[in-house]
Design an enzyme around this catalytic site. Sequence first.
Site, mmCIF file in Angstrom:
data_model
loop_
_atom_site.group_PDB
_atom_site.id
_atom_site.type_symbol
_atom_site.label_atom_id
_atom_site.label_comp_id
_atom_site.label_asym_id
_atom_site.label_seq_id
_atom_site.Cartn_x
_atom_site.Cartn_y
_atom_site.Cartn_z
ATOM 1 N N HIS A 227 0.817 -1.226 0.000
ATOM 2 C CA HIS A 227 0.000 0.000 0.000
ATOM 3 C C HIS A 227 0.849 1.273 0.000
ATOM 4 O O HIS A 227 0.297 2.374 -0.061
ATOM 5 C CB HIS A 227 -0.949 0.012 1.199
ATOM 6 C CG HIS A 227 -1.946 -1.107 1.206
ATOM 7 N ND1 HIS A 227 -2.799 -1.342 0.139
ATOM 8 C CD2 HIS A 227 -2.226 -2.065 2.119
ATOM 9 C CE1 HIS A 227 -3.557 -2.404 0.419
ATOM 10 N NE2 HIS A 227 -3.231 -2.867 1.601
ATOM 11 N N ASP B 223 -2.279 -10.717 -2.380
ATOM 12 C CA ASP B 223 -2.868 -10.261 -1.119
ATOM 13 C C ASP B 223 -4.358 -10.006 -1.373
ATOM 14 O O ASP B 223 -4.764 -9.707 -2.503
ATOM 15 C CB ASP B 223 -2.166 -8.973 -0.677
ATOM 16 C CG ASP B 223 -2.624 -8.474 0.684
ATOM 17 O OD1 ASP B 223 -1.940 -8.755 1.673
ATOM 18 O OD2 ASP B 223 -3.673 -7.790 0.745
ATOM 19 N N HIS C 135 -6.066 -7.570 -0.621
ATOM 20 C CA HIS C 135 -6.334 -6.166 -0.961
ATOM 21 C C HIS C 135 -5.536 -5.748 -2.189
ATOM 22 O O HIS C 135 -4.467 -6.305 -2.466
ATOM 23 C CB HIS C 135 -5.941 -5.263 0.215
ATOM 24 C CG HIS C 135 -6.607 -5.638 1.507
ATOM 25 N ND1 HIS C 135 -6.007 -6.438 2.449
ATOM 26 C CD2 HIS C 135 -7.822 -5.327 1.996
ATOM 27 C CE1 HIS C 135 -6.826 -6.618 3.481
ATOM 28 N NE2 HIS C 135 -7.949 -5.956 3.224
ATOM 29 N N ASP D 17 -4.177 -13.047 3.347
ATOM 30 C CA ASP D 17 -5.409 -12.598 4.007
ATOM 31 C C ASP D 17 -6.656 -12.879 3.181
ATOM 32 O O ASP D 17 -7.759 -12.542 3.593
ATOM 33 C CB ASP D 17 -5.320 -11.114 4.412
ATOM 34 C CG ASP D 17 -4.728 -10.226 3.338
ATOM 35 O OD1 ASP D 17 -4.447 -10.725 2.220
ATOM 36 O OD2 ASP D 17 -4.530 -9.021 3.606
ATOM 37 N N TYR E 157 -3.567 -12.217 8.730
ATOM 38 C CA TYR E 157 -3.763 -11.722 10.098
ATOM 39 C C TYR E 157 -4.407 -12.716 11.046
ATOM 40 O O TYR E 157 -4.638 -12.388 12.202
ATOM 41 C CB TYR E 157 -4.598 -10.431 10.050
ATOM 42 C CG TYR E 157 -3.989 -9.414 9.121
ATOM 43 C CD1 TYR E 157 -2.910 -8.639 9.527
ATOM 44 C CD2 TYR E 157 -4.432 -9.265 7.790
ATOM 45 C CE1 TYR E 157 -2.310 -7.740 8.673
ATOM 46 C CE2 TYR E 157 -3.835 -8.364 6.918
ATOM 47 C CZ TYR E 157 -2.778 -7.601 7.372
ATOM 48 O OH TYR E 157 -2.174 -6.721 6.528
HETATM 49 C C1 SP5 Z 1 -1.070 -5.198 3.877
HETATM 50 C C2 SP5 Z 1 -2.517 -5.293 4.162
HETATM 51 O O1 SP5 Z 1 -3.090 -6.369 4.092
HETATM 52 N N1 SP5 Z 1 -3.131 -4.178 4.518
HETATM 53 C C3 SP5 Z 1 -4.504 -4.237 4.780
HETATM 54 C C4 SP5 Z 1 -4.975 -2.957 5.301
HETATM 55 C C5 SP5 Z 1 -6.447 -3.010 5.409
HETATM 56 N N2 SP5 Z 1 -6.888 -2.274 6.517
HETATM 57 C C6 SP5 Z 1 -8.053 -1.547 6.207
HETATM 58 C C7 SP5 Z 1 -8.784 -1.144 7.413
HETATM 59 C C8 SP5 Z 1 -9.846 -2.106 7.741
HETATM 60 C C9 SP5 Z 1 -10.277 -1.942 9.140
HETATM 61 N N3 SP5 Z 1 -10.141 -3.159 9.824
HETATM 62 C C10 SP5 Z 1 -11.027 -3.252 10.917
HETATM 63 C C11 SP5 Z 1 -11.013 -4.646 11.430
HETATM 64 C C12 SP5 Z 1 -12.018 -4.762 12.502
HETATM 65 N N4 SP5 Z 1 -12.038 -6.101 12.998
HETATM 66 ZN ZN ZN Z 2 -4.127 -7.266 2.613
#
Ligand code: SP5
Ligand code: ZN
Length: 387
Positions: A196, A232, A234, A322, A361
Amino acid sequence: MRPVTTPTPPPVPFVWHPRTRRHVPGAEIWLGVRTPGTEIVERVNVIRESLIKKGHPEVTAGDPAPEDLLTVHSPGMLEHLRTINDAWVVGGYATDPGQDRVVPYIFPTTGMLADLPLRRPAAAHARAGMYCYDTMTLIGPGTWDAAEAAAGAAITAADRVADAAWVDHSGDPEPVGPAHQEALVAYALCRPPGHHAARDAFGGSCYLNNAAIAAERLRARGARRVAILDVDAHHGNGTQAIFYRRADVFYGSVHVDPGAGWFPHFMGFADETGFHGGVGTTLNIPLPPRSGDDRWLAAVQDLVASARAFRPDAVVVSLGVDSAVDDPESPLRVTRDGIAATGVLLGGLGVPTVAVQEGGYHLPTLGGLVAAALAGLAEGAARAARA
Ligand code: SP5
Ligand code: ZN
């Protein structure tokens, strides 16, 4: 008659550095609320334990030189990442208001600045937002050390692959084919992740773009064309942005559809295909939430077909896991077998490959997922070498 057996390829070496544990973001500010965060130190411990148990040889990462990071990032952002935590502590913010991590509050967007230049604000709490684009990517005392160590791991992994694959004829690198089959694939256990992070902006739990740095290293070591394949869950908006105008670096990604409400929200749509000289060297395959192995593997197959048509000399895999069914950060439902099959498809490209850890994660399954992906990669590479 002899039974038909094919040897199991040797476990892929993994490169890392203990300094990667110094990054302790401590929290994410999610919708204004301080939450524990999922990009935690324990991730690297469970991955490492799983790989050691499976016999993967451990390699210590080297330190990147400043020039290595400048191939991908702006001097201003690197200076910021290196110094902002000290400025924050000296400024007293850790005690008043009592925020012990650097968290931005004002973002100088292009809309705000119009065409005015980006000034350097006097206050550290204003500088905190100069290069950061979200509130989820906190900086603490060990963040720079760890980010640098992760980039170093990506570079060391790229060097191992390059050492085996290409011989440097007095400064005139020339692909000569693999010297050591077992070194055709290397894996960097990077933490924090990187995909990112863009040239001049960081976010999404990422600071330095390890995959982009590995790709530039492979190019410097003799690869003329590099394909970065991002699995990934995302979209790797940072990697895409870094190479969006480039004809010599392909970026392809399969990920949960940002149009369905998922991070990074603003990028990763199928109509983003590159700019200027780079038209056609970006490929996005967004998938609906809840997609499982069938849709996922069909998309990976399309990704690999496009990468093959690009005829890369080397591949960088942005290896997030993920997409797995139990992961708390994505709604995709890929199984462990699906992750292994993803590795087989990617390895099947049969070119020198550096895999770089991105997301993933779910601690109970994380180590096994990464091991499955690496076993798949090695198997795919071995099959391609036999073909
Ligand atoms: C490297 C990578 O996988 N980054 C991912 C970043 C995504 N984060 C976005 C925010 C999402 C909020 N997560 C809240 C989880 C609540 N359980
Ligand atoms: Zn990710």
